[in-house]
Motif scaffolding. Structure first.
Motif, PDB file in Angstrom:
ATOM      1  N   MET A  17      -5.715   0.304   3.246  1.00 51.72           N
ATOM      2  CA  MET A  17      -5.968   0.436   1.815  1.00 51.72           C
ATOM      3  C   MET A  17      -7.040  -0.563   1.380  1.00 51.72           C
ATOM      4  SD  MET A  17      -3.194   0.194  -1.199  1.00 51.72           S
ATOM      5  CE  MET A  17      -3.692  -0.586  -2.690  1.00 51.72           C
ATOM      6  N   VAL A  18      -7.913  -0.099   0.513  1.00 53.27           N
ATOM      7  CA  VAL A  18      -8.953  -0.961  -0.056  1.00 53.27           C
ATOM      8  C   VAL A  18      -8.722  -1.066  -1.565  1.00 53.27           C
ATOM      9  CG1 VAL A  18     -10.658  -0.458   1.730  1.00 53.27           C
ATOM     10  CG2 VAL A  18     -10.550   0.986  -0.309  1.00 53.27           C
ATOM     11  N   THR A  19      -9.429  -1.973  -2.205  1.00 51.61           N
ATOM     12  CA  THR A  19      -9.346  -2.111  -3.652  1.00 51.61           C
ATOM     13  C   THR A  19      -9.574  -0.744  -4.290  1.00 51.61           C
ATOM     14  OG1 THR A  19     -10.222  -4.352  -3.507  1.00 51.61           O
ATOM     15  CG2 THR A  19     -10.339  -3.277  -5.651  1.00 51.61           C
ATOM     16  N   HIS A  20      -8.713  -0.400  -5.224  1.00 46.30           N
ATOM     17  CA  HIS A  20      -8.834   0.915  -5.848  1.00 46.30           C
ATOM     18  C   HIS A  20      -8.976   0.793  -7.361  1.00 46.30           C
ATOM     19  CE1 HIS A  20      -4.511  -0.018  -5.372  1.00 46.30           C
ATOM     20  NE2 HIS A  20      -4.394   0.478  -6.580  1.00 46.30           N
ATOM     21  N   PRO A  21      -9.565   1.841  -7.988  1.00 41.78           N
ATOM     22  CA  PRO A  21      -9.745   1.804  -9.439  1.00 41.78           C
ATOM     23  C   PRO A  21      -8.413   1.957 -10.168  1.00 41.78           C
ATOM     24  CG  PRO A  21     -10.455   3.917  -8.559  1.00 41.78           C
ATOM     25  CD  PRO A  21     -10.117   3.043  -7.382  1.00 41.78           C
ATOM     26  N   SER A  22      -8.420   1.664 -11.452  1.00 44.36           N
ATOM     27  CA  SER A  22      -7.186   1.716 -12.240  1.00 44.36           C
ATOM     28  C   SER A  22      -6.568   3.105 -12.259  1.00 44.36           C
ATOM     29  CB  SER A  22      -7.432   1.212 -13.655  1.00 44.36           C
ATOM     30  OG  SER A  22      -8.423   2.002 -14.285  1.00 44.36           O
ATOM     31  N   SER A  23      -7.358   4.157 -12.138  1.00 48.49           N
ATOM     32  CA  SER A  23      -6.795   5.514 -12.123  1.00 48.49           C
ATOM     33  C   SER A  23      -5.909   5.726 -10.896  1.00 48.49           C
ATOM     34  CB  SER A  23      -7.906   6.560 -12.155  1.00 48.49           C
ATOM     35  OG  SER A  23      -8.756   6.416 -11.022  1.00 48.49           O
ATOM     36  N   VAL A  24      -6.280   5.145  -9.776  1.00 47.67           N
ATOM     37  CA  VAL A  24      -5.468   5.253  -8.557  1.00 47.67           C
ATOM     38  C   VAL A  24      -4.250   4.347  -8.679  1.00 47.67           C
ATOM     39  CG1 VAL A  24      -5.443   4.888  -6.055  1.00 47.67           C
ATOM     40  CG2 VAL A  24      -7.440   5.914  -7.140  1.00 47.67           C
TER      41      VAL A  24
END
Length: 85
Positions: A17-24
């Motif tokens: 897992m990588v940094t994800h946007p707030s929607s994810v």
């Protein structure tokens, strides 16, 4: 048909897992809340290597009030969950 039984455990493999946007993150929160409502007793989290993603996964499980442990590998996580069951 129910797919879980009360007090089930879950191993989550977040290694890639990588940094994800707030929607994810919102989707992850929905899943975590669903797990909590379904009666999860413990979650073993194989932590991502991405430092921001570690903070994100920790925030989601904390907000959902899910008992969880962070582990370094899948085998260790399965072993701990087996002992907790």
């Amino acid at each position: 048909m129910e797919l879980t039984k009360p007090s089930f455990t879950l191993l989550a493999d977040f290694r890639n897992m990588v940094t994800h946007p707030s929607s994810v993150k919102f989707l992850h929160q929905e899943v975590a809340e669903g797990l909590a409502k379904s009666g999860i007793s413990n979650l073993a989290e194989v932590s991502p290597s991405d430092k921001i993603a570690v903070l994100q996964t920790g925030s989601v499980t904390k907000d959902a009030k899910i008992s969880h442990i962070k582990v370094t590998d899948i085998v260790l996580g399965e072993h701990i969950l087996d002992r907790l069951s």
